[in-house]
Design a protein around this motif. Sequence first.
Motif, PDB file in Angstrom:
ATOM      1  N   LEU A  92      -7.946   4.880   0.817  1.00 57.45           N
ATOM      2  CA  LEU A  92      -6.691   4.799   0.063  1.00 57.45           C
ATOM      3  C   LEU A  92      -6.049   3.466   0.399  1.00 57.45           C
ATOM      4  CD1 LEU A  92      -4.301   5.880  -1.604  1.00 57.45           C
ATOM      5  CD2 LEU A  92      -3.512   7.082   0.432  1.00 57.45           C
ATOM      6  N   ALA A  96       2.424   1.205   2.358  1.00 57.52           N
ATOM      7  CA  ALA A  96       2.833   2.490   2.927  1.00 57.52           C
ATOM      8  C   ALA A  96       4.074   3.058   2.242  1.00 57.52           C
ATOM      9  CB  ALA A  96       3.087   2.333   4.426  1.00 57.52           C
ATOM     10  N   THR A  99       3.453   4.830  -1.121  1.00 64.54           N
ATOM     11  CA  THR A  99       2.396   5.836  -1.232  1.00 64.54           C
ATOM     12  C   THR A  99       2.980   7.243  -1.191  1.00 64.54           C
ATOM     13  OG1 THR A  99       0.963   4.326  -0.013  1.00 64.54           O
ATOM     14  CG2 THR A  99       0.167   6.569  -0.342  1.00 64.54           C
ATOM     15  N   LYS A 103      -0.946  11.522  -2.682  1.00 64.07           N
ATOM     16  CA  LYS A 103      -2.097  10.643  -2.530  1.00 64.07           C
ATOM     17  C   LYS A 103      -2.640  10.652  -1.105  1.00 64.07           C
ATOM     18  CE  LYS A 103      -1.600   7.308  -6.294  1.00 64.07           C
ATOM     19  NZ  LYS A 103      -2.943   7.534  -6.858  1.00 64.07           N
ATOM     20  N   TYR A 104      -1.747  10.613  -0.085  1.00 64.29           N
ATOM     21  CA  TYR A 104      -2.272  10.502   1.269  1.00 64.29           C
ATOM     22  C   TYR A 104      -2.615  11.837   1.921  1.00 64.29           C
ATOM     23  CZ  TYR A 104       2.554  11.147   3.162  1.00 64.29           C
ATOM     24  OH  TYR A 104       3.802  11.617   3.488  1.00 64.29           O
ATOM     25  N   PHE A 151      -2.186   4.474   5.522  1.00 61.84           N
ATOM     26  CA  PHE A 151      -2.519   5.893   5.663  1.00 61.84           C
ATOM     27  C   PHE A 151      -4.002   6.098   5.931  1.00 61.84           C
ATOM     28  CE2 PHE A 151       1.543   6.092   3.448  1.00 61.84           C
ATOM     29  CZ  PHE A 151       2.218   6.975   4.279  1.00 61.84           C
ATOM     30  N   TYR A 152      -4.843   5.235   5.379  1.00 68.70           N
ATOM     31  CA  TYR A 152      -6.268   5.298   5.726  1.00 68.70           C
ATOM     32  C   TYR A 152      -6.439   5.000   7.218  1.00 68.70           C
ATOM     33  CZ  TYR A 152     -11.282   4.336   5.718  1.00 68.70           C
ATOM     34  OH  TYR A 152     -12.632   4.353   6.001  1.00 68.70           O
ATOM     35  N   SER A 155      -5.416   8.015   9.231  1.00 69.92           N
ATOM     36  CA  SER A 155      -6.411   9.101   9.240  1.00 69.92           C
ATOM     37  C   SER A 155      -7.564   8.775  10.175  1.00 69.92           C
ATOM     38  CB  SER A 155      -6.922   9.361   7.816  1.00 69.92           C
ATOM     39  OG  SER A 155      -7.782   8.347   7.350  1.00 69.92           O
TER      40      SER A 155
END
Length: 281
Positions: A92, A96, A99, A103-104, A151-152, A155
């Motif tokens: 993604l 930030a 978003t 989506k996240y 956010f990627y 994760s």
Amino acid sequence: MSNTTARTWLITGADKGLGLSAAKAALEQGDNVAVTVLAADGSHSLAAQYPGRLKSIHLDARDQERCADVVKEVVDTFGRIDVLVNNAGFGLMAVAEATPPEKYRPMFEVNFFGLVEMTKAVLPFMRAQRSGHIINLSSKAGFMGVTGFAFYCASKFAVEGFSEAVAAETKDMGIRVTIVEPGGFRSDFAGPSLVTAVNDDGDYAAANDRISKYVTERHGKQESDVAKFGPAMCRLVNAENPPLHLPLGKDCLDALRANIRSIEADFDRWEELSLSTMADD
């Protein structure tokens, strides 16, 4: 390697890309392989070529309640699981602030929570065997923050922390954990698999420019070859003392080393302040 000594791999998200490469290489060296795929009928491109040694199971990584069932099905078929490759995931790219949760949050369900539940489902069998190797796919962006990937990164940072803790908890049980941190591979990551959201605010002009160019300029031009990922995973699994962290690609190795040097320089520069909170006694 004969089937009597073959390992059994479980690889998630193996329809294509890195997961497919790992499955192909493991099969080519004589191992048994179970894969999870998004194809609703559970079909896989390698099934006809490796009858009896490839088991393909449909699984949406967001459906974490099915992880235990998948693991049981693999153990019922092959008798054990020696290698778990938690590969399922997607990217993604977005500023930030721009978003939205819709989506996240799905990305976290796949990239982190799906990985967690599959790991938890496999661990009882590996503990009983007193052996096993868990390979969790992180990223260069799991080791350092990258513009447009907040956010990627989050994760994958979660994957790193979880993996390091599991490694510490299971190291005396014959279980090994490796966090694989790929740099750029010529897969679909920077193509159709990458979800993007661009913000028009002028304050983010530079970030938005990078985001808009990322897919068009980077896709297909990354430094690492997907076909070489699988053989690298086989070398990793065959190693007597596998590492906890394995960066892949010169771009990743250079970036991580530079990041470590920068962090160490900050520690040295701010050591006095760091130590100022020590109790007087």
